[in-house]
Write a protein that holds these residues in place. Sequence first.
Motif, PDB file in Angstrom:
ATOM      1  N   MET A 182     -47.428  19.332  19.174  1.00  0.00           N
ATOM      2  CA  MET A 182     -46.749  20.257  18.278  1.00  0.00           C
ATOM      3  C   MET A 182     -45.337  20.550  18.767  1.00  0.00           C
ATOM      4  O   MET A 182     -44.405  20.718  17.961  1.00  0.00           O
ATOM      5  CB  MET A 182     -47.555  21.545  18.168  1.00  0.00           C
ATOM      6  N   ALA A 183     -45.154  20.615  20.077  1.00  0.00           N
ATOM      7  CA  ALA A 183     -43.829  20.886  20.625  1.00  0.00           C
ATOM      8  C   ALA A 183     -42.826  19.806  20.227  1.00  0.00           C
ATOM      9  O   ALA A 183     -41.675  20.116  19.873  1.00  0.00           O
ATOM     10  CB  ALA A 183     -43.918  20.992  22.151  1.00  0.00           C
ATOM     11  N   GLU A 184     -43.247  18.555  20.243  1.00  0.00           N
ATOM     12  CA  GLU A 184     -42.334  17.479  19.859  1.00  0.00           C
ATOM     13  C   GLU A 184     -42.027  17.501  18.369  1.00  0.00           C
ATOM     14  O   GLU A 184     -40.912  17.177  17.942  1.00  0.00           O
ATOM     15  CB  GLU A 184     -42.931  16.134  20.261  1.00  0.00           C
ATOM     16  N   VAL A 185     -43.009  17.891  17.569  1.00  0.00           N
ATOM     17  CA  VAL A 185     -42.770  18.012  16.124  1.00  0.00           C
ATOM     18  C   VAL A 185     -41.741  19.101  15.854  1.00  0.00           C
ATOM     19  O   VAL A 185     -40.783  18.913  15.088  1.00  0.00           O
ATOM     20  CB  VAL A 185     -44.090  18.300  15.387  1.00  0.00           C
ATOM     21  N   VAL A 186     -41.912  20.254  16.478  1.00  0.00           N
ATOM     22  CA  VAL A 186     -40.981  21.370  16.279  1.00  0.00           C
ATOM     23  C   VAL A 186     -39.615  21.023  16.844  1.00  0.00           C
ATOM     24  O   VAL A 186     -38.575  21.376  16.245  1.00  0.00           O
ATOM     25  CB  VAL A 186     -41.539  22.649  16.926  1.00  0.00           C
ATOM     26  N   ARG A 187     -39.565  20.330  17.971  1.00  0.00           N
ATOM     27  CA  ARG A 187     -38.268  19.950  18.552  1.00  0.00           C
ATOM     28  C   ARG A 187     -37.489  19.030  17.609  1.00  0.00           C
ATOM     29  O   ARG A 187     -36.265  19.115  17.507  1.00  0.00           O
ATOM     30  CB  ARG A 187     -38.474  19.257  19.893  1.00  0.00           C
ATOM     31  N   GLY A 188     -38.204  18.163  16.897  1.00  0.00           N
ATOM     32  CA  GLY A 188     -37.529  17.327  15.916  1.00  0.00           C
ATOM     33  C   GLY A 188     -36.890  18.159  14.813  1.00  0.00           C
ATOM     34  O   GLY A 188     -35.790  17.864  14.343  1.00  0.00           O
ATOM     35  N   GLY A 189     -37.589  19.233  14.377  1.00  0.00           N
ATOM     36  CA  GLY A 189     -37.007  20.112  13.375  1.00  0.00           C
ATOM     37  C   GLY A 189     -35.801  20.863  13.903  1.00  0.00           C
ATOM     38  O   GLY A 189     -34.807  21.058  13.180  1.00  0.00           O
ATOM     39  N   LEU A 190     -35.855  21.297  15.160  1.00  0.00           N
ATOM     40  CA  LEU A 190     -34.721  22.006  15.745  1.00  0.00           C
ATOM     41  C   LEU A 190     -33.494  21.107  15.851  1.00  0.00           C
ATOM     42  O   LEU A 190     -32.354  21.542  15.623  1.00  0.00           O
ATOM     43  CB  LEU A 190     -35.100  22.543  17.129  1.00  0.00           C
ATOM     44  N   GLN A 191     -33.699  19.854  16.179  1.00  0.00           N
ATOM     45  CA  GLN A 191     -32.577  18.930  16.291  1.00  0.00           C
ATOM     46  C   GLN A 191     -31.984  18.581  14.934  1.00  0.00           C
ATOM     47  O   GLN A 191     -30.839  18.150  14.850  1.00  0.00           O
ATOM     48  CB  GLN A 191     -33.024  17.654  17.006  1.00  0.00           C
ATOM     49  N   ALA A 192     -32.763  18.771  13.861  1.00  0.00           N
ATOM     50  CA  ALA A 192     -32.260  18.440  12.525  1.00  0.00           C
ATOM     51  C   ALA A 192     -31.403  19.552  11.927  1.00  0.00           C
ATOM     52  O   ALA A 192     -30.767  19.341  10.890  1.00  0.00           O
ATOM     53  CB  ALA A 192     -33.442  18.151  11.589  1.00  0.00           C
ATOM     54  N   ILE A 193     -31.390  20.724  12.537  1.00  0.00           N
ATOM     55  CA  ILE A 193     -30.577  21.823  12.023  1.00  0.00           C
ATOM     56  C   ILE A 193     -29.111  21.534  12.289  1.00  0.00           C
ATOM     57  O   ILE A 193     -28.733  21.231  13.431  1.00  0.00           O
ATOM     58  CB  ILE A 193     -30.991  23.154  12.675  1.00  0.00           C
ATOM     59  N   PRO A 194     -28.236  21.611  11.288  1.00  0.00           N
ATOM     60  CA  PRO A 194     -26.806  21.334  11.512  1.00  0.00           C
ATOM     61  C   PRO A 194     -26.196  22.294  12.522  1.00  0.00           C
ATOM     62  O   PRO A 194     -26.608  23.460  12.639  1.00  0.00           O
ATOM     63  CB  PRO A 194     -26.193  21.521  10.121  1.00  0.00           C
ATOM     64  N   LYS A 195     -25.189  21.825  13.227  1.00  0.00           N
ATOM     65  CA  LYS A 195     -24.526  22.639  14.240  1.00  0.00           C
ATOM     66  C   LYS A 195     -23.866  23.865  13.625  1.00  0.00           C
ATOM     67  O   LYS A 195     -23.737  24.906  14.273  1.00  0.00           O
ATOM     68  CB  LYS A 195     -23.493  21.791  14.983  1.00  0.00           C
ATOM     69  N   GLY A 196     -23.463  23.741  12.357  1.00  0.00           N
ATOM     70  CA  GLY A 196     -22.815  24.864  11.691  1.00  0.00           C
ATOM     71  C   GLY A 196     -23.714  26.083  11.580  1.00  0.00           C
ATOM     72  O   GLY A 196     -23.225  27.216  11.529  1.00  0.00           O
ATOM     73  N   GLN A 197     -25.042  25.888  11.529  1.00  0.00           N
ATOM     74  CA  GLN A 197     -25.961  27.017  11.472  1.00  0.00           C
ATOM     75  C   GLN A 197     -25.922  27.821  12.770  1.00  0.00           C
ATOM     76  O   GLN A 197     -25.928  29.058  12.742  1.00  0.00           O
ATOM     77  CB  GLN A 197     -27.378  26.520  11.207  1.00  0.00           C
ATOM     78  N   TYR A 198     -25.833  27.124  13.889  1.00  0.00           N
ATOM     79  CA  TYR A 198     -25.723  27.817  15.169  1.00  0.00           C
ATOM     80  C   TYR A 198     -24.389  28.540  15.271  1.00  0.00           C
ATOM     81  O   TYR A 198     -24.318  29.688  15.729  1.00  0.00           O
ATOM     82  CB  TYR A 198     -25.856  26.821  16.324  1.00  0.00           C
TER      83      TYR A 198
END
Length: 389
Positions: free
Chosen positions: A267-283
């Motif tokens: 599950m951690a790797e699945v969630v990490r993939g979602g975190l990496q897909a968030i554009p930098k502009g959101q941060y």
Amino acid sequence: MANPDLSLNLSFVRTEMAGATPPPRGERGLANWLRTNLFATPVDAALSIFAILLLVWFLPPIINWLFINAVWTGPDRSVCSTTVQGGIQPEGWSGACWAFVNAKFQQFLYGRYPFEERWRVDLVAALFVLLLIPLLIPKVPRKGLNAIVFFFIFPIVAFFLLVGGWFGLRYVETPLWGGLLVTLVLSFVGIAVSLPLGIVLALGRRSQLPVIKLLSVIFIEMVRGVPLVTVLFMASVMLPLFLPPGVTFDKLLRALIGVALFASAYMAEVVRGGLQAIPKGQYEGADSLGLNYWQKTSLIVLPQALKLVIPGIVNTFIGLFKDTSLVYIIGMFDLLGIVRQNFADANWSSPQTPATGLIFAGFVFWIFCFSMSRYSIFMERRLDTSHKK
């Protein structure tokens, strides 16, 4: 100067939108659906015809075996060795022995749980359904309170009801548990623990703190590098060897811990993939608002990441639900294990019994997995805001 006639006569201007008209006759109906979905091109037509021929070839024998020639009731294997018309069945005769499933159905659900105490299992199942359905329906209010009751209060109530030993309830040791009861307990605990723990591990792997990142990486890679069979074997056999004398854990508890930790790594790797897909502009947008790390993560980043990886999360849940059958190797009997155990019953020893029992177990697993898959599709469509301005 404006023309006064135009201001007085506006009858030519439409004041309401024109109503929708039905599509042309050739663009609707069964014929259009067949032409669009099955015979749109020559290749599609050839594949459709080939698939139809395969169905015509395979379906009649399957239906005959499952339903028409099947035996539905009976006291023992003798009913599965005679035809409906009477007489001995020929060698190789195919017909499902549903009488075996009917006779063992209670055991497939409860295992060896005491008969007079099975009302406790039924009560837990009823509470589970009553709390789960409102949680799954988006329009039902008070989701936060429902989630607290479902994930925190319900497990405690279920523990006291199933195990007993308190409030006048008879104590039922976990070796007597089995069947669908064990499958659902393992999968529910695994799902409820693996998702939050997987989120924590994914955030830890992306952390800027070296120690937290290193520990998260070591845990994820070590667990993902071994099969679930090894994890269960270690939790059941090896873990007691490292405990102090006189300290022990219940076998079911050890299996629950092993399954939950194993699923959390994936599950951690699945969630990490979602975190990496968030554009930098959101941060950067969250930083410009002055949000701290936890506010930025919980309010902006994590909701978007989880929405993106719903298929991966549900896929992990489905895999976890099916992998619960591996507890059979450590002496626990889930649904599949209890079905296989009953193949050794001499009263039901017949050529049709194993296939019928395995088909029944597979059908039960398919119902739960298909339900999770369809609900994930529903949530994807509901949370899809890409079409909105």
